[in-house]
Design a protein around this motif. Structure first.
Motif, PDB file in Angstrom:
ATOM      1  N   PHE A 144      15.965  53.929 -25.609  1.00 31.29           N
ATOM      2  CA  PHE A 144      16.810  52.829 -25.182  1.00 31.29           C
ATOM      3  C   PHE A 144      16.582  51.562 -25.989  1.00 31.29           C
ATOM      4  CE2 PHE A 144      18.401  49.487 -22.478  1.00 31.29           C
ATOM      5  CZ  PHE A 144      19.508  50.048 -21.857  1.00 31.29           C
ATOM      6  N   PHE A 145      15.341  51.246 -26.270  1.00 36.68           N
ATOM      7  CA  PHE A 145      15.024  49.967 -26.908  1.00 36.68           C
ATOM      8  C   PHE A 145      14.915  50.042 -28.432  1.00 36.68           C
ATOM      9  CE2 PHE A 145      13.152  49.326 -22.591  1.00 36.68           C
ATOM     10  CZ  PHE A 145      14.035  48.330 -22.191  1.00 36.68           C
ATOM     11  N   GLU A 146      15.323  51.128 -29.019  1.00 35.42           N
ATOM     12  CA  GLU A 146      15.257  51.253 -30.473  1.00 35.42           C
ATOM     13  C   GLU A 146      16.347  50.405 -31.135  1.00 35.42           C
ATOM     14  OE1 GLU A 146      15.692  54.713 -33.938  1.00 35.42           O
ATOM     15  OE2 GLU A 146      16.091  55.145 -31.822  1.00 35.42           O
ATOM     16  N   PRO A 147      16.031  49.616 -32.175  1.00 34.06           N
ATOM     17  CA  PRO A 147      17.068  48.844 -32.879  1.00 34.06           C
ATOM     18  C   PRO A 147      17.859  49.743 -33.831  1.00 34.06           C
ATOM     19  CG  PRO A 147      14.917  48.409 -33.864  1.00 34.06           C
ATOM     20  CD  PRO A 147      14.679  49.310 -32.683  1.00 34.06           C
ATOM     21  N   VAL A 148      19.183  49.690 -33.721  1.00 27.77           N
ATOM     22  CA  VAL A 148      20.039  50.525 -34.581  1.00 27.77           C
ATOM     23  C   VAL A 148      21.127  49.646 -35.197  1.00 27.77           C
ATOM     24  CG1 VAL A 148      19.646  52.644 -33.267  1.00 27.77           C
ATOM     25  CG2 VAL A 148      21.544  51.133 -32.640  1.00 27.77           C
ATOM     26  N   PRO A 149      21.615  49.997 -36.395  1.00 33.00           N
ATOM     27  CA  PRO A 149      22.704  49.225 -37.011  1.00 33.00           C
ATOM     28  C   PRO A 149      24.028  49.515 -36.318  1.00 33.00           C
ATOM     29  CG  PRO A 149      22.116  51.086 -38.395  1.00 33.00           C
ATOM     30  CD  PRO A 149      21.116  51.062 -37.279  1.00 33.00           C
ATOM     31  N   LEU A 150      24.987  48.612 -36.483  1.00 33.68           N
ATOM     32  CA  LEU A 150      26.326  48.827 -35.952  1.00 33.68           C
ATOM     33  C   LEU A 150      26.939  50.047 -36.624  1.00 33.68           C
ATOM     34  CD1 LEU A 150      27.714  45.175 -35.916  1.00 33.68           C
ATOM     35  CD2 LEU A 150      27.242  46.582 -33.930  1.00 33.68           C
ATOM     36  N   TYR A 151      27.343  51.032 -35.832  1.00 30.30           N
ATOM     37  CA  TYR A 151      27.997  52.199 -36.419  1.00 30.30           C
ATOM     38  C   TYR A 151      29.499  51.981 -36.458  1.00 30.30           C
ATOM     39  CZ  TYR A 151      27.733  53.280 -31.380  1.00 30.30           C
ATOM     40  OH  TYR A 151      27.758  53.223 -30.012  1.00 30.30           O
ATOM     41  N   SER A 152      30.255  52.965 -36.959  1.00 31.90           N
ATOM     42  CA  SER A 152      31.661  52.786 -37.334  1.00 31.90           C
ATOM     43  C   SER A 152      32.514  52.153 -36.239  1.00 31.90           C
ATOM     44  CB  SER A 152      32.264  54.120 -37.764  1.00 31.90           C
ATOM     45  OG  SER A 152      32.109  55.082 -36.729  1.00 31.90           O
ATOM     46  N   GLY A 153      32.556  52.769 -35.056  1.00 29.46           N
ATOM     47  CA  GLY A 153      33.409  52.231 -34.005  1.00 29.46           C
ATOM     48  C   GLY A 153      32.971  50.856 -33.550  1.00 29.46           C
ATOM     49  N   ALA A 154      31.660  50.672 -33.372  1.00 29.31           N
ATOM     50  CA  ALA A 154      31.137  49.384 -32.920  1.00 29.31           C
ATOM     51  C   ALA A 154      31.335  48.308 -33.976  1.00 29.31           C
ATOM     52  CB  ALA A 154      29.654  49.512 -32.572  1.00 29.31           C
ATOM     53  N   HIS A 155      31.242  48.700 -35.260  1.00 29.51           N
ATOM     54  CA  HIS A 155      31.382  47.729 -36.337  1.00 29.51           C
ATOM     55  C   HIS A 155      32.752  47.053 -36.288  1.00 29.51           C
ATOM     56  CE1 HIS A 155      31.690  46.053 -40.395  1.00 29.51           C
ATOM     57  NE2 HIS A 155      30.373  46.122 -40.430  1.00 29.51           N
ATOM     58  N   GLU A 156      33.778  47.810 -35.936  1.00 26.85           N
ATOM     59  CA  GLU A 156      35.120  47.238 -35.846  1.00 26.85           C
ATOM     60  C   GLU A 156      35.223  46.260 -34.685  1.00 26.85           C
ATOM     61  OE1 GLU A 156      37.737  50.529 -35.531  1.00 26.85           O
ATOM     62  OE2 GLU A 156      37.293  51.324 -37.536  1.00 26.85           O
ATOM     63  N   LEU A 157      34.569  46.557 -33.576  1.00 23.15           N
ATOM     64  CA  LEU A 157      34.637  45.689 -32.402  1.00 23.15           C
ATOM     65  C   LEU A 157      33.889  44.381 -32.624  1.00 23.15           C
ATOM     66  CD1 LEU A 157      34.061  48.286 -29.530  1.00 23.15           C
ATOM     67  CD2 LEU A 157      36.219  47.480 -30.494  1.00 23.15           C
ATOM     68  N   PHE A 158      32.838  44.418 -33.429  1.00 28.62           N
ATOM     69  CA  PHE A 158      32.012  43.234 -33.666  1.00 28.62           C
ATOM     70  C   PHE A 158      32.096  42.800 -35.134  1.00 28.62           C
ATOM     71  CE2 PHE A 158      30.070  45.597 -30.145  1.00 28.62           C
ATOM     72  CZ  PHE A 158      30.023  44.614 -29.166  1.00 28.62           C
ATOM     73  N   ALA A 159      33.304  42.882 -35.696  1.00 28.00           N
ATOM     74  CA  ALA A 159      33.497  42.654 -37.136  1.00 28.00           C
ATOM     75  C   ALA A 159      32.936  41.321 -37.641  1.00 28.00           C
ATOM     76  CB  ALA A 159      34.981  42.770 -37.483  1.00 28.00           C
ATOM     77  N   PRO A 160      33.154  40.179 -36.961  1.00 26.86           N
ATOM     78  CA  PRO A 160      32.617  38.912 -37.494  1.00 26.86           C
ATOM     79  C   PRO A 160      31.098  38.891 -37.602  1.00 26.86           C
ATOM     80  CG  PRO A 160      34.320  38.478 -35.877  1.00 26.86           C
ATOM     81  CD  PRO A 160      34.013  39.948 -35.796  1.00 26.86           C
ATOM     82  N   LEU A 161      30.419  39.722 -36.799  1.00 24.63           N
ATOM     83  CA  LEU A 161      28.954  39.771 -36.857  1.00 24.63           C
ATOM     84  C   LEU A 161      28.476  40.730 -37.929  1.00 24.63           C
ATOM     85  CD1 LEU A 161      28.153  39.988 -33.048  1.00 24.63           C
ATOM     86  CD2 LEU A 161      28.242  37.943 -34.473  1.00 24.63           C
ATOM     87  N   GLY A 201      20.166  51.306 -26.572  1.00 23.53           N
ATOM     88  CA  GLY A 201      20.633  51.606 -25.220  1.00 23.53           C
ATOM     89  C   GLY A 201      21.725  50.664 -24.769  1.00 23.53           C
ATOM     90  N   ALA A 202      21.568  49.363 -25.059  1.00 22.58           N
ATOM     91  CA  ALA A 202      22.587  48.388 -24.676  1.00 22.58           C
ATOM     92  C   ALA A 202      23.899  48.664 -25.392  1.00 22.58           C
ATOM     93  CB  ALA A 202      22.096  46.976 -24.983  1.00 22.58           C
ATOM     94  N   LEU A 203      23.813  49.000 -26.688  1.00 23.22           N
ATOM     95  CA  LEU A 203      25.025  49.293 -27.454  1.00 23.22           C
ATOM     96  C   LEU A 203      25.712  50.546 -26.922  1.00 23.22           C
ATOM     97  CD1 LEU A 203      26.851  48.522 -29.799  1.00 23.22           C
ATOM     98  CD2 LEU A 203      25.356  49.817 -31.323  1.00 23.22           C
ATOM     99  N   ARG A 204      24.922  51.577 -26.620  1.00 25.71           N
ATOM    100  CA  ARG A 204      25.507  52.804 -26.066  1.00 25.71           C
ATOM    101  C   ARG A 204      26.159  52.536 -24.713  1.00 25.71           C
ATOM    102  NH1 ARG A 204      20.814  55.522 -28.199  1.00 25.71           N
ATOM    103  NH2 ARG A 204      19.808  55.389 -26.170  1.00 25.71           N
ATOM    104  N   SER A 205      25.507  51.729 -23.885  1.00 32.47           N
ATOM    105  CA  SER A 205      26.066  51.403 -22.566  1.00 32.47           C
ATOM    106  C   SER A 205      27.391  50.667 -22.704  1.00 32.47           C
ATOM    107  CB  SER A 205      25.075  50.553 -21.761  1.00 32.47           C
ATOM    108  OG  SER A 205      23.891  51.257 -21.505  1.00 32.47           O
TER     109      SER A 205
END
Length: 641
Positions: free
Chosen positions: A78-95, A114-118
């Protein structure tokens, strides 16, 4: 009001007064009440409507109870840091644009897995679309307790990113995110991106003095000793049970004193190491962002500077006996908020004599220190006071004001270069005049002005890199435009100096081996300033530009001249085709610039390097037209010269 009084006023109001205002408002109570409902319910979030706002609260109980979050392998799930993957990258494009480290290497945005998956799981549900409908064009307060605060923060970032990319997107009219005891959710790059976008003020993270959850992710979870992972596992299970109860006030787990003391010491050590690394620009896996409201029974103090937040997370934690309340603090925010609100009007703050002997500035620091729960005689009180002073004095803003004065002082240097350019435009242009040093005395003065301006801008970049300027500095058109004008005016002189000194023969051409990093940074600023770059792109010129809009134009001319020279003697057909491909591409590029009038008139001066190149190209094409048939390979490449 003199400048000192003005600074003291700002110092006094930035922390303690904001903390007192927050504690006395109904916002915290309303947000916490919504969190209680979310934790006790079966849904991942609840929506509460009031006359003034819509409160959306996310459950921390469900996420804390998940096998991934509560397992012994905390760092690998849950607490592992991961980079923005394809779908999430589009949602958070300015970041997702990322930042650069000292070597200019892009650093990715990392988020808590975990937060990103949730959030992504929620995003794909029909309930999420109903939530969008509920919150559109309304005043919205997003909130969450524990890991529920992480999801609330990500939803806040989603709304902000959506409105940034699509102004007409279905988003709230106003937004505030309040979390209680939330773990960290992102790295240094995320924190900088939020500051760059001026979104930090929309996040308020409420942190109890001895709550370990907001501090836990400073520890190396993958290598945490087994005894501590077991304790944390048991704590999270106990907190989950407490969250689900209607009262949500007390943990059911009571740990041995020696275990609690060891865990607190372990966490404290890693917070201290993280704050020390922050001063050296070490980018660890997690870093705070937004405002932090440090709460104790003595009050609340609000801090926005990330470095000071890190320091206070450590210093507040080591004050008093953290181990005595380690089981309860994470689930006792309701009691803490009530106590702060009730005691605010009746609690005696400081002795009356202190009011008479201290300035507003000193009083502001003392009240902020007391509100954080750090007594004046406590270990770390002196260091905490120094960091509060640094945070409250708004030093970055003073540095920014000082830079504005220095910019005005170097403006005559820029004006003299502009005057020099005007004198040279009709002959061979200021690029070639400076390169050939036709008037040594005048050219020497221009060279000194060029160097002075470079020193000023390098100093500015150094201050920005060292976090000595406001984090929204690059949102100010004044500096973006000033940097762009400087680049367009002065970089041609840097190119001229580079080729005058024959550096291209030892290092290679300017574009790949000689360009100063400052110009690459200014390119990025300009491209990221959407409004300025869009205006420039949409502008239709009726006359030639005052400055050529490609600051590297003359470096490209130098490369094109060398290519043309090499083409004259090249016998290898393959290399010859490559040379002519470059020459024709450059010719087409310049014709486009001239057609759009994006070049200065000096480019077309009779004896400029570009005009000489055009004449050389015409002569070569005429020669090729009368060449032997063996040169037919060139005819196809050059378009039938």
């Amino acid at each position: 009001m003199d400048s000192r009084t003005e600074v003291e006023g700002s110092m006094f109001e930035t922390s303690h007064v904001l903390g007192a205002l927050l504690a006395s408002s109904p916002l915290l109570t309303q947000a916490w009440t919504s969190c209680l409902r979310a934790n006790a319910g079966s849904a991942s979030f609840v929506v509460d409507r009031s006359d003034d706002a819509v409160f959306v609260a996310f459950s921390g109980a469900q996420a804390a109870a998940s096998p991934c979050a509560a397992s012994s392998g905390l760092g690998g799930g849950f607490f592992e840091p991961v980079p923005l993957y394809s779908g999430a990258h589009e949602l958070f494009a300015p970041l997702g644009r990322g930042e650069e480290d000292d070597g200019g290497k892009p650093q990715p945005v990392l988020l808590q897995a975990g937060a990103l998956r949730s959030f992504m799981s929620l995003y794909r549900t029909s309930e999420f679309q109903l939530l969008i409908s509920e919150t559109q064009n309304k005043s919205v307060v997003l909130t969450g307790h524990s890991v529920g605060g992480c999801v609330a923060s990500l939803l806040g970032l989603y709304f902000l990113c959506s409105s940034s990319v699509q102004p007409n997107a279905p988003t709230p009219a106003s937004l505030l995110c309040i979390t209680f005891g939330s773990p960290l959710i992102g790295n240094e790059t995320l924190s900088r991106a939020i500051l760059r976008e001026r979104w930090g003020g929309m996040f308020c993270n409420v942190v109890a003095q001895h709550d370990i959850m907001p501090r836990l992710l400073f520890c190396p979870l993958n290598s945490m000793p087994n005894q501590f992972t077991t304790i944390i596992h048991n704590l999270m299970q106990s907190w989950c049970v407490s969250m689900r109860s209607p009262q949500c006030s007390r943990s059911k787990l009571h740990l041995p004193d020696d275990q609690k003391a060891e865990l607190c010491q372990y966490i404290s050590m890693h917070i201290r190491e993280a704050s020390a690394a922050e001063q050296k620009h070490h980018m660890g896996p997690y870093r705070p962002f937004g405002n932090y409201a440090f709460c104790s029974t003595e009050g609340a103090v609000c801090i926005s500077d990330p470095v000071t937040v890190l320091k206070m997370l450590h210093l507040a934690f080591i004050t008093g006996d953290a181990s005595s309340s380690i089981e309860e603090q994470h689930v006792s925010y309701g009691d803490l908020i009530s106590m702060i609100s009730e005691n605010r009007q009746f609690k005696k703050r400081l002795d009356f004599e202190e009011y008479e002997t201290k300035s507003n500035y000193s009083m502001g620091v003392s009240l902020a220190l007391e509100a954080s729960g750090i007594g004046v005689q406590e270990m770390g009180a002196m260091e905490a006071r120094e960091w509060l002073e640094l945070s409250m004095c708004q030093r970055p803003k003073l540095n920014s004001a000082s830079l504005a004065i220095k910019l005005a002082k170097v403006t005559p240097c820029r004006a003299q270069i502009e005057w020099y350019k005007a004198l040279c435009d009709d002959d061979m242009g200021y690029y070639d005049c400076f390169k050939l040093r036709k008037t040594p005395k005048r050219d020497g003065k221009v060279n000194m002005n060029r160097i002075r301006l470079g020193v000023f801008w390098d100093k500015l970049l150094s201050m920005l890199q060292d976090n000595k300027l406001p984090h929204d500095f690059l949102k100010r058109d004044k500096w973006v435009n000033a940097a762009q004008f400087y680049k367009l005016l002065v970089e041609p002189l840097d190119i001229a100096e580079y080729y005058r000194c024959q550096l291209h023969k030892t290092r290679g051409h300017y574009l790949s081996h000689g360009r100063e990093r400052r110009y690459e940074v200014f390119d990025k600023w300009w491209n990221e300033d959407k409004e300025s770059s869009k205006k420039a792109a949409d502008r239709k010129r009726s006359k030639f530009a005052g400055l050529t809009q490609d600051s590297c134009f003359w470096a490209k001319v130098e490369e094109a001249r060398e290519c043309l020279k090499n083409a004259c003697g090249e016998k290898n057909p393959t290399k010859l085709v490559e040379l002519w491909h470059y020459i024709n591409g450059f010719e087409s590029y310049v014709n486009g610039l001239i057609e759009r009038k994006e070049v200065s008139i000096d480019v077309l001066a009779p004896r400029s390097s570009y005009s000489l190149w055009v004449n050389e190209l015409k002569e070569m094409k005429l020669k090729q037209a009368h060449n032997l048939p063996s040169s037919s390979v060139l005819v196809g490449v050059t378009g039938g010269m």
